[in-house]
Structure formats: structure tokens, C-alpha cells
Motif scaffolding. Structure first.
Motif, PDB file in Angstrom:
ATOM      1  N   LEU A  75       1.070  -0.811  -0.250  1.00  0.00           N
ATOM      2  CA  LEU A  75      -0.251   0.488   0.064  1.00  0.00           C
ATOM      3  C   LEU A  75       1.102   1.169   0.119  1.00  0.00           C
ATOM      4  CD1 LEU A  75      -2.778  -1.780   2.491  1.00  0.00           C
ATOM      5  CD2 LEU A  75      -2.630  -1.789   0.161  1.00  0.00           C
ATOM      6  N   LEU A  84       0.040  -6.053   2.522  1.00  0.00           N
ATOM      7  CA  LEU A  84      -0.825  -7.258   3.147  1.00  0.00           C
ATOM      8  C   LEU A  84      -0.765  -8.601   2.483  1.00  0.00           C
ATOM      9  CD1 LEU A  84      -3.994  -4.411   3.443  1.00  0.00           C
ATOM     10  CD2 LEU A  84      -2.636  -5.082   5.390  1.00  0.00           C
ATOM     11  N   ILE A  89      -8.038 -11.534   2.918  1.00  0.00           N
ATOM     12  CA  ILE A  89      -7.663 -10.914   4.151  1.00  0.00           C
ATOM     13  C   ILE A  89      -7.314  -9.261   3.332  1.00  0.00           C
ATOM     14  CG2 ILE A  89      -6.321  -9.315   5.721  1.00  0.00           C
ATOM     15  CD1 ILE A  89      -6.022 -12.201   7.202  1.00  0.00           C
ATOM     16  N   GLU A  92     -10.805  -9.001   1.326  1.00  0.00           N
ATOM     17  CA  GLU A  92     -12.284  -7.830   2.183  1.00  0.00           C
ATOM     18  C   GLU A  92     -11.781  -6.580   2.555  1.00  0.00           C
ATOM     19  OE1 GLU A  92     -13.416  -9.895   5.544  1.00  0.00           O
ATOM     20  OE2 GLU A  92     -15.109  -8.186   6.076  1.00  0.00           O
ATOM     21  N   TYR A  93      -9.842  -6.126   3.485  1.00  0.00           N
ATOM     22  CA  TYR A  93      -9.896  -4.695   2.713  1.00  0.00           C
ATOM     23  C   TYR A  93      -9.885  -4.005   2.140  1.00  0.00           C
ATOM     24  CZ  TYR A  93      -6.005  -0.819   2.168  1.00  0.00           C
ATOM     25  OH  TYR A  93      -5.278   0.077   1.899  1.00  0.00           O
ATOM     26  N   GLU A  96     -13.250  -2.887   1.810  1.00  0.00           N
ATOM     27  CA  GLU A  96     -13.797  -1.834   1.990  1.00  0.00           C
ATOM     28  C   GLU A  96     -13.030  -0.390   2.372  1.00  0.00           C
ATOM     29  OE1 GLU A  96     -12.257  -3.386   6.813  1.00  0.00           O
ATOM     30  OE2 GLU A  96     -14.236  -4.723   6.682  1.00  0.00           O
ATOM     31  N   ASP A 107     -25.085  -6.388   4.329  1.00  0.00           N
ATOM     32  CA  ASP A 107     -25.344  -7.070   5.913  1.00  0.00           C
ATOM     33  C   ASP A 107     -24.447  -7.954   6.365  1.00  0.00           C
ATOM     34  OD1 ASP A 107     -27.709  -7.936   7.331  1.00  0.00           O
ATOM     35  OD2 ASP A 107     -27.404  -9.365   6.517  1.00  0.00           O
ATOM     36  N   PRO A 108     -24.301  -7.802   7.765  1.00  0.00           N
ATOM     37  CA  PRO A 108     -23.158  -8.985   8.301  1.00  0.00           C
ATOM     38  C   PRO A 108     -23.692  -9.925   8.389  1.00  0.00           C
ATOM     39  CG  PRO A 108     -23.981  -7.084   9.897  1.00  0.00           C
ATOM     40  CD  PRO A 108     -24.382  -6.721   8.622  1.00  0.00           C
ATOM     41  N   LYS A 111     -22.983 -11.480   4.525  1.00  0.00           N
ATOM     42  CA  LYS A 111     -21.730 -10.751   4.153  1.00  0.00           C
ATOM     43  C   LYS A 111     -20.719 -12.596   4.964  1.00  0.00           C
ATOM     44  CE  LYS A 111     -17.328  -8.608   5.847  1.00  0.00           C
ATOM     45  NZ  LYS A 111     -17.093  -7.029   6.551  1.00  0.00           N
ATOM     46  N   ALA A 112     -21.663 -12.417   6.201  1.00  0.00           N
ATOM     47  CA  ALA A 112     -21.004 -13.837   6.700  1.00  0.00           C
ATOM     48  C   ALA A 112     -21.028 -15.795   6.122  1.00  0.00           C
ATOM     49  CB  ALA A 112     -21.749 -14.316   8.037  1.00  0.00           C
TER      50      ALA A 112
END
Lengths: 246, 246
Positions: A75, A84, A89, A92-93, A96, A107-108, A111-112
Motif C-alpha cells: 500500500l 498485506l 484478507i 476484504e481490505y 472496505e 448486511d453482516p 456477508k458471513a
């Protein structure tokens, strides 16, 4: 930045312009690195690619990837230029940090549930690799395992009633499982009996695959089954050439 | 809901009140399930615990956990009462859904860096299990591997300059690695030479461990090294008793 060539032990650390553009340490045939390419491309994020020879790793690789693995994403806009690792990971980074083209559901719970399916796809991946590396004779039952694993995804697509897992366009689950779906086209070349997916049993997944191949992010990094098989066959004998496409 | 007893094959599916309270399928000595207990407790989220005998699994377990693993978290307020699996997926879901006591950093980069450290702790976990299950004779070099893996965390705490990885109180990284740190106290009982952590090399981690033991969430599910060792010794011989604390 390495002109598509894979940098090896003894190579100079690549000198990159101080342009604030992300740097992806990758290997052209690595399915985990493939995931990072797909997310970056789907989100239209510019990045430099530095391909790495994973058999004879450059000494400087651990500066970016402490365990010497790819993908690693540096980065260059962040203080200290941190890097990273781990494809999920990184994915998802990016989702976001660059929310313009969202890939995970907001929605959590949803997403899960996507993450659980990504995790469950590992059963397909490990069965596939038994065949990729050992052939069906070396891994009896592995083709059955692959099909059983894929049943979950066929059923899921059917339940969702959408062309992609992500709905009307590919989402994170689509991209995270794609690298191995693309590579499943190898089976035709690696097995004596020209393996094809069962058209009845995997009707939805076959339609999905045909759509995915035409997705711009997928297209941009796509290799056909014959090319993947050529790399894999050589890898079995440890004579693989990372630069075979250069 | 099982009175602390582990439900086994042939057991009745537990009848739970329709109270909208989360249900955690767990095993008292499972470090992955332990993670879920810690997050729920740290966030003061009420939940029912259903302990599962993992050797003789109840037939109904796959209704909640398709691969028959724990932890599984059933969401009784959501339509269809879906269940989530995989400790890290459960942990991140809870952190997003119940943000009152945040455990992950908000910043995507810092969050990704915490996840990378959680991932890197796996090197410590696998080395620990070599000793837990095989003893140091069976796993020469494993104690060295554990120490090398812990060096990363000692250095990290030192760089952060805070008592916990999460700062002034435990965060997600603290809780995600804790189950194995608690279990490391077994080494004293499982090894002939009474293993103790090197006080010079791991000064910060030892201070951290002493603080963590007094954290309310940790305290609520804590077992001492001797108890963990008793279960583990019996597990080595397949004579372990899931209900030994009941």
C-alpha cells in the motif's frame, strides 16, 4: 513492472515509480494471487504487478511478505508502505477501502454466509489438487469429492435464482471461487477420459461458468484449460516455467 | 441448555425456549469454540450454550453445522434461524452486528493487519499441538518453533507500547489468540522438564498473559493448565471425558 517475467533469487529489487499506485506481488499461475487480481480488476483499481518465482524466491520478497507467499499487496499511499498478505484478507481490505464497486453484501449476516461458502469451497479445492497433481489413479475418489463439493454451490445458485452468486453481477463469492473453476478446465487435458462436468447435475454452475468467462475482470486475467494444464503437467515434474507466457 | 453436559449420538435435539437468544454449539475444551465464547462474553451478548460430544456427534448437529464442527452460532432472531460456522467468521459477524463494544479497529488497514497477525499465530498453534499431542520427544524442534512464532507477537506488543494488542483493553487479536495462550500453561504438566516461558525473551507477553487472566471475558471461561493438561493427556489415549468438569 517485471515485464511479466517472474523475478527470482539474485534479482534486483524492482525500482518502482513513487506514484502511489498499489503494488501486487503475484505469480501468474497462482490461484490465490488470481483472487487479488480479480478484486483489483473488478473494482477498477490501478496497480503494478510484480511476478515472483516461487521456487527460487528473491531475497527481498520477505520485505513485503514475511512468509514468502503471494499474493502480497503493498500500500504505497499508506505511511511506511505496509504490505498485506493472505488473499481473503486482501480482498476484504480492498472491499472496505474501495467501496465504489461493492463485492461483499453490506448486511453482516449475508456477508458471513458468503464467507462460509468461500470456506466450504476449500473442500473442492483440495480434491481438485489431488487430481491436478496426482491424476485420478493417484487419487481415487477425488472426482467424486469434487462433485459432492460442487453440489453445495449448484444448490446455492438454484436457491438464489440469480445468474451469479452476487446477484445480477459477480460478487465476492463469485470471484473468490473463480480461480479454481477456471482451472477445472484442466481436467479435460490432465485425465485420460476427458472429464466434463455433468450437464444435468451442474446445469446452473455451467451457465454461471459461461457467464463468468465473459466478465471483464475474469477476461483480463483468463487462461484456458490447455494453458493451465501445460503449466501443471510441468509442475508435476518440477520442470515448470513461470515465464512460459512471456 | 445441556447443563454443561456434552450431547452425543442418540441424544435428543435440545428444546430451547423461543426467546430470541443466540445459541452457541460448543465443546468445553475446544480452542476455536473458546474464541466464540470470548467474543460473546466481551460484548456482553447473552447466549445459550449447547455442548457437543465431538467423538460421538449427535445426528442433529449437521442441522446447524454442515461439517459437524464447533463453534456454530445459531441466530434465533433471524428469519429461518440460520447458523454460522468458523470461529473467525463468527467473531467478525458479532463485531459488525453488535458494535457497542468494538473489538476490531475501524480502519480497514489496521483491521487487515490484525487479521494477518491472527493468521500468523497459526504457526504457534500447529507447533503447540505437536507437543500437546506428541510430547517434545515426538516433536523435536517444536518448542523452538513455538518460541520463534511468539517472537513476532512479543515484538508487536513492544512496538505498540500498549498492555494489550487492542490498546488499553483487549481487542479481537487478543481474544483470537488467547485460547492457545491459556492452553500453553499445559506445557508445564505435559513435558518432563517443566517448560516455562523465557522471562527475558517474552517479557511483554508474560505481562500481557497476567493481565489477560484477569479480564472478565477470559475469567468467565478460564481453565488452569492442570485441567487443560488432564483433558489433553486423556485425549492422547482417546480416553478423554468431555464431561469431566460437570
Amino acid at each position: 513492472m517485471s515485464g511479466g517475467k517472474h523475478l527470482a533469487k539474485g534479482s534486483q529489487k524492482p525500482e518502482l515509480p513513487d506514484d502511489g499506485i498499489l503494488r501486487l506481488y503475484s505469480m501468474r499461475f497462482c490461484p490465490y494471487a488470481h483472487r487479488a487480481h480479480l478484486v483489483l480488476d473488478a473494482k477498477n483499481i490501478p496497480y503494478h504487478t510484480i511476478f515472483i518465482n516461487l521456487t527460487e524466491k528473491p531475497e527481498w520478497l520477505t520485505d513485503y511478505s514475511p512468509l514468502g507467499k503471494v499474493p502480497a499487496l503493498q500500500l504505497t499511499k499508506e505511511e511506511g508502505n505496509p504490505a498485506l498478505i493472505e488473499s481473503l484478507i486482501i480482498a476484504e481490505y480492498l472491499d472496505e477501502k474501495y467501496p465504489e464497486v461493492p463485492l461483499f453484501p453490506k448486511d453482516p449476516l449475508k456477508k458471513a454466509q458468503e464467507k462460509i461458502l468461500i470456506e466450504r469451497f476449500n473442500a473442492v479445492v483440495s480434491a481438485m489438487y489431488k487430481v491436478f497433481l496426482g491424476g485420478s489413479e493417484a487419487a481415487p475418489g477425488a472426482l467424486t469429492e469434487i462433485s459432492k463439493g460442487l453440489d453445495v454451490f449448484e444448490k446455492e445458485l438454484s436457491t438464489r435464482g440469480t445468474p451469479y452468486f452476487g446477484g445480477d453481477k459477480p460478487g465476492m463469492l463469485d470471484y473468490m471461487i473463480w480461480p479454481w473453476c477456471e482451472r477445472s478446465a484442466m481436467l479435460k487435458y490432465l485425465l485420460p477420459d476427458k472429464y466434463e462436468m455433468d450437464k444435468e447435475r451442474f446445469g446452473k454452475l455451467i451457465q454461471w461458468r459461461d457467464l463468468m468467462i465473459n466478465d471483464p475482470a475474469v477476461k483480463g486475467f483468463y487462461l484456458d484449460g490447455e494453458t493451465h494444464a501445460k503449466f501443471m503437467k510441468a509442475r508435476r515434474e518440477n520442470t515448470h516455467d513461470y515465464d512460459m507466457l512471456v
